[in-house]
Design an enzyme around this catalytic site. Structure first.
Site, mmCIF file in Angstrom:
data_model
loop_
_atom_site.group_PDB
_atom_site.id
_atom_site.type_symbol
_atom_site.label_atom_id
_atom_site.label_comp_id
_atom_site.label_asym_id
_atom_site.label_seq_id
_atom_site.Cartn_x
_atom_site.Cartn_y
_atom_site.Cartn_z
ATOM 1 N N LYS A 174 0.860 -1.184 0.000
ATOM 2 C CA LYS A 174 0.000 0.000 0.000
ATOM 3 C C LYS A 174 0.903 1.242 0.000
ATOM 4 O O LYS A 174 1.572 1.557 0.985
ATOM 5 C CB LYS A 174 -0.896 0.014 1.247
ATOM 6 C CG LYS A 174 -1.860 1.197 1.248
ATOM 7 C CD LYS A 174 -1.590 2.077 2.454
ATOM 8 C CE LYS A 174 -2.379 3.347 2.504
ATOM 9 N NZ LYS A 174 -2.044 4.356 1.523
ATOM 10 N N GLY A 227 6.885 5.492 8.133
ATOM 11 C CA GLY A 227 6.007 6.657 8.188
ATOM 12 C C GLY A 227 6.202 7.395 9.496
ATOM 13 O O GLY A 227 7.249 7.278 10.133
ATOM 14 N N GLU A 249 9.985 1.932 10.666
ATOM 15 C CA GLU A 249 10.991 2.970 10.412
ATOM 16 C C GLU A 249 10.254 4.299 10.517
ATOM 17 O O GLU A 249 9.497 4.661 9.625
ATOM 18 C CB GLU A 249 11.586 2.829 9.007
ATOM 19 C CG GLU A 249 12.352 1.546 8.757
ATOM 20 C CD GLU A 249 13.651 1.470 9.538
ATOM 21 O OE1 GLU A 249 14.100 2.495 10.077
ATOM 22 O OE2 GLU A 249 14.188 0.364 9.642
ATOM 23 N N CYS A 283 13.794 11.277 6.120
ATOM 24 C CA CYS A 283 13.775 10.875 7.530
ATOM 25 C C CYS A 283 15.126 11.116 8.163
ATOM 26 O O CYS A 283 15.239 11.323 9.360
ATOM 27 C CB CYS A 283 13.361 9.419 7.658
ATOM 28 S SG CYS A 283 14.248 8.368 6.522
ATOM 29 N N GLN A 330 1.783 19.341 3.992
ATOM 30 C CA GLN A 330 3.188 19.571 4.336
ATOM 31 C C GLN A 330 3.439 21.076 4.459
ATOM 32 O O GLN A 330 4.101 21.538 5.382
ATOM 33 C CB GLN A 330 4.090 19.000 3.241
ATOM 34 C CG GLN A 330 4.474 17.575 3.441
ATOM 35 C CD GLN A 330 5.330 17.415 4.685
ATOM 36 O OE1 GLN A 330 4.843 16.960 5.718
ATOM 37 N NE2 GLN A 330 6.582 17.811 4.636
ATOM 38 N N GLU A 383 9.955 16.652 15.118
ATOM 39 C CA GLU A 383 10.273 16.476 13.702
ATOM 40 C C GLU A 383 9.433 17.447 12.869
ATOM 41 O O GLU A 383 8.215 17.485 13.005
ATOM 42 C CB GLU A 383 9.953 15.038 13.263
ATOM 43 C CG GLU A 383 10.311 14.808 11.813
ATOM 44 C CD GLU A 383 9.921 13.427 11.307
ATOM 45 O OE1 GLU A 383 8.763 13.024 11.506
ATOM 46 O OE2 GLU A 383 10.777 12.770 10.693
HETATM 47 P P1 NDP Z 1 2.290 8.697 7.520
HETATM 48 O O1 NDP Z 1 2.582 8.009 8.800
HETATM 49 O O2 NDP Z 1 1.233 9.712 7.484
HETATM 50 O O3 NDP Z 1 1.904 7.638 6.376
HETATM 51 C C1 NDP Z 1 2.746 6.557 6.043
HETATM 52 C C2 NDP Z 1 1.917 5.473 5.373
HETATM 53 O O4 NDP Z 1 0.975 4.944 6.325
HETATM 54 C C3 NDP Z 1 1.055 5.971 4.212
HETATM 55 O O5 NDP Z 1 1.021 4.986 3.210
HETATM 56 C C4 NDP Z 1 -0.303 6.148 4.854
HETATM 57 O O6 NDP Z 1 -1.378 6.100 3.947
HETATM 58 C C5 NDP Z 1 -0.335 4.951 5.780
HETATM 59 N N1 NDP Z 1 -1.304 5.025 6.865
HETATM 60 C C6 NDP Z 1 -1.974 6.103 7.348
HETATM 61 N N2 NDP Z 1 -2.800 5.740 8.344
HETATM 62 C C7 NDP Z 1 -2.664 4.405 8.506
HETATM 63 C C8 NDP Z 1 -3.253 3.441 9.382
HETATM 64 N N3 NDP Z 1 -4.171 3.784 10.281
HETATM 65 N N4 NDP Z 1 -2.863 2.159 9.282
HETATM 66 C C9 NDP Z 1 -1.930 1.780 8.371
HETATM 67 N N5 NDP Z 1 -1.347 2.648 7.504
HETATM 68 C C10 NDP Z 1 -1.705 3.944 7.570
HETATM 69 O O7 NDP Z 1 3.690 9.307 7.043
HETATM 70 P P2 NDP Z 1 3.996 10.187 5.749
HETATM 71 O O8 NDP Z 1 3.579 9.439 4.511
HETATM 72 O O9 NDP Z 1 3.465 11.553 5.942
HETATM 73 O O10 NDP Z 1 5.602 10.203 5.768
HETATM 74 C C11 NDP Z 1 6.337 11.055 6.546
HETATM 75 C C12 NDP Z 1 6.863 10.369 7.781
HETATM 76 O O11 NDP Z 1 7.609 9.208 7.429
HETATM 77 C C13 NDP Z 1 7.836 11.222 8.563
HETATM 78 O O12 NDP Z 1 7.552 11.183 9.938
HETATM 79 C C14 NDP Z 1 9.179 10.577 8.298
HETATM 80 O O13 NDP Z 1 10.134 10.780 9.280
HETATM 81 C C15 NDP Z 1 8.821 9.157 8.162
HETATM 82 N N6 NDP Z 1 9.850 8.446 7.398
HETATM 83 C C16 NDP Z 1 10.698 7.616 8.082
HETATM 84 C C17 NDP Z 1 11.717 6.960 7.411
HETATM 85 C C18 NDP Z 1 12.638 6.019 8.130
HETATM 86 O O14 NDP Z 1 13.223 5.175 7.467
HETATM 87 N N7 NDP Z 1 12.809 6.105 9.430
HETATM 88 C C19 NDP Z 1 11.934 7.156 5.975
HETATM 89 C C20 NDP Z 1 10.983 8.057 5.364
HETATM 90 C C21 NDP Z 1 9.976 8.668 6.071
HETATM 91 P P3 NDP Z 1 -2.009 7.449 3.309
HETATM 92 O O15 NDP Z 1 -0.922 8.072 2.510
HETATM 93 O O16 NDP Z 1 -3.124 6.945 2.487
HETATM 94 O O17 NDP Z 1 -2.448 8.298 4.470
#
Ligand code: NDP
Length: 499
Positions: A174, A227, A249, A283, A330, A383
């Protein structure tokens, strides 16, 4: 022209007409790039069913053969690199050189993971009994769920899927709702490589329906999630209730420490790249610069001069240093943090505003921004995930490390120094999954483990490197007794020991 894309289930693209659709747009221009179906619980069911159906055959496919398919993906991605890189830039806003880097990371990891098909080492260890062999082998856990963010819309799906597929696990993927087009182009490369139907599945749609649906589905045996911390916590809880493996992550608040003997030019090159590359939306982005008091004024002068020279604009154009942030949300979030800095009395040193008019008119462009901040302020703790750098002053090495560690995150870290003693102490002292010496907090290589500690990585899993397999496999211990009689471990040893 707006593209109409679909779901990928059981080896076929489908575009169900009875689903609501959502748009993906270019954050630099507001142009709609494509529409995708909002996946439903039924779509998740169908994808998991396809993955379950494919598992037995896929896990029994010899790993080197699985590796050949991964190499084929790498080849196809190479062929399509420019097109996919441009899609990354148009859908997410990072400059084209970074878009190419995103795709290159996917190519690199698929090449690396393909090789795991011929390694995937276990152990052979001596037995305490005669005529008995003891060994360990990796077993794939079954169908797995992969949930990814938008900031590396090709590389992160590739890191997860490459590891899962070589391990023998079919995937239900997803992607972020901000970057489904990149995801679809990536999955199209997997499709072209010829994986058996059901091994690869992608369902687009909301986190609450599709994301949650995947995590909670009884057929999914492990979840790999990248995320934000809040979403990660929710995924962690759901996975724990189901008692399945989960890799997380999450966010970061990464710091560069500048010691008083650092090479100023080298430091500034690293800081600019670390803080404002991908508009600070990595990240591993450098979001804090902790400067030894003896260097502080020189660093701040140079930092402000360089930040003001950065060219913000069309990310597809040569010469642009920084594109827009990825979405209206954002933009709102980053501008709110700039406001927090002002209200909490942090000193604004550069930037601090949305860019408007002309080329910026329809996009989400924000000036590269620098604040001087105290360690306990929100800008130093939370963050931001945007082009906002906090500079902090430290008395000495100990103070700098204490400030660096005083956050809830623990992803990446860095120290600039020419003194080996500081460099080696920092490797031990910084609470982070990654420490760089004389390089910025960004720049992961695929053959090494990637991940964090504290709230960044509570599951202590690592992507990339050979550790990537741990997310998708469990260890089986095998004993082969070829003595021809019943031998009892421990008991027989005790008897022997006792004479
Ligand atoms: P989000 O946590 O908002 O979303 C990440 C993914 O989770 C998306 O595909 C999102 O779907 C999905 N999601 C949302 N709600 C749920 C749920 N209830 N259950 C399961 N999945 C869900 O993060 P962002 O996409 O905004 O990314 C930014 C974040 O990611 C930052 O905090 C960043 O630090 C972190 N990140 C960490 C990395 C690492 O390796 N440590 C690398 C890159 C980013 P949808 O888009 O449809 O809402």
């Amino acid at each position: 022209m707006t593209q109409e894309a679909g779901l990928y289930i059981g080896g076929k693209w489908t575009n169900p007409r009875d689903r609501k659709r959502f748009e993906t747009t270019n954050p630099a221009t507001g142009q709609v790039l494509a529409t995708f179906p909002m996946g439903t619980a039924e779509d998740v069911n169908a994808a998991v069913k396809a993955a379950k159906g494919a598992f037995e055959k896929w896990r029994k496919t010899p790993a080197p053969r699985r590796g050949e398919l991964l190499l084929e993906v790498a080849r196809i991605l190479k062929e399509r690199k420019e097109d996919i890189a441009r899609t990354v830039t148009m859908e997410m806003g990072k400059i084209l050189a970074e878009g190419r880097g995103d795709v290159q990371e996917a190519i690199d990891f698929f090449q690396y993971a393909a090789g795991e098909g011929r390694r995937m080492f276990g152990e052979t260890v001596p037995s305490e009994l005669p005529n008995k062999a003891c060994l360990t082998i990796r077993m794939p856990v079954g169908p797995v769920g992969l949930i990814t963010p938008w900031n590396f819309p090709v590389a992160i799906p590739a890191w997860k899927s490459g590891a899962a597929l070589i391990a023998g696990c079919p995937i239900v993927f997803k992607p972020s709702s901000l970057t489904p087009l990149c995801a679809a182009k990536f999955v199209d490369a997997l499709d072209a490589a010829g994986f058996p139907p059901g091994v690869v599945n992608m369902v687009t749609g909301s986190g609450s329906v599709v994301g949650d649906g995947i995590v909670q589905h009884p057929g999914i045996r492990a979840v790999s999630f990248t995320g934000g911390v809040d979403t990660g916590r929710h995924v962690y809880e759901s996975a724990a209730r189901k008692m399945i493996k989960v890799g997380l992550e999450l966010g970061g608040k990464n710091a560069i420490i500048a010691m008083d003997d650092a090479d100023l030019d080298l430091l500034m090159d690293g800081v600019m790249f670390g803080a404002f590359g991908t508009a600070g939306q990595r990240c591993t982005a450098t979001s804090r610069l902790i400067v030894h008091q003896k260097m502080y004024d020189a660093v701040v002068d140079e930092l402000v001069a360089r930040t003001e020279k950065l060219r913000v604009g069309d990310p597809l154009e040569d010469g642009t240093d920084m594109g827009p942030v990825a979405s209206p949300d954002q933009e709102r979030k980053v501008l709110e943090y700039i406001e927090v800095g002002r209200k909490e009395g942090d000193t604004l040193l550069a930037g601090g505003a949305k860019l408007k008019g002309g080329v910026y008119g329809k996009g989400h462009f924000i000036q590269p921004t620098v604040f001087a901040v105290d360690p306990r302020k929100r800008l130093a703790q939370e963050e931001i995930f945007g082009p906002v750098l906090s500079v902090l002053r430290a008395k000495d090495y100990e103070d700098a490390v204490a400030i660096a560690n005083d956050v809830k995150y623990g992803l990446s870290s860095s120290i600039y120094t020419n003194d080996l003693r500081w460099a080696f102490r920092a490797m031990q002292d910084l609470e982070a999954g990654i420490t760089y010496v004389n390089a910025p907090t960004i720049g992961a290589e695929v053959q090494l483990p990637f991940g964090g500690t504290k709230e960044t990585g509570p599951t202590d899993t690592r992507e990339a490197g050979s550790t990537a397999l741990d997310e998708f496999t469990y260890w089986k211990t095998v004993y082969v007794d070829y003595s021809g009689r019943l031998q009892r471990a421990q008991i027989d040893t005790a008897r022997l020991a006792g004479g």
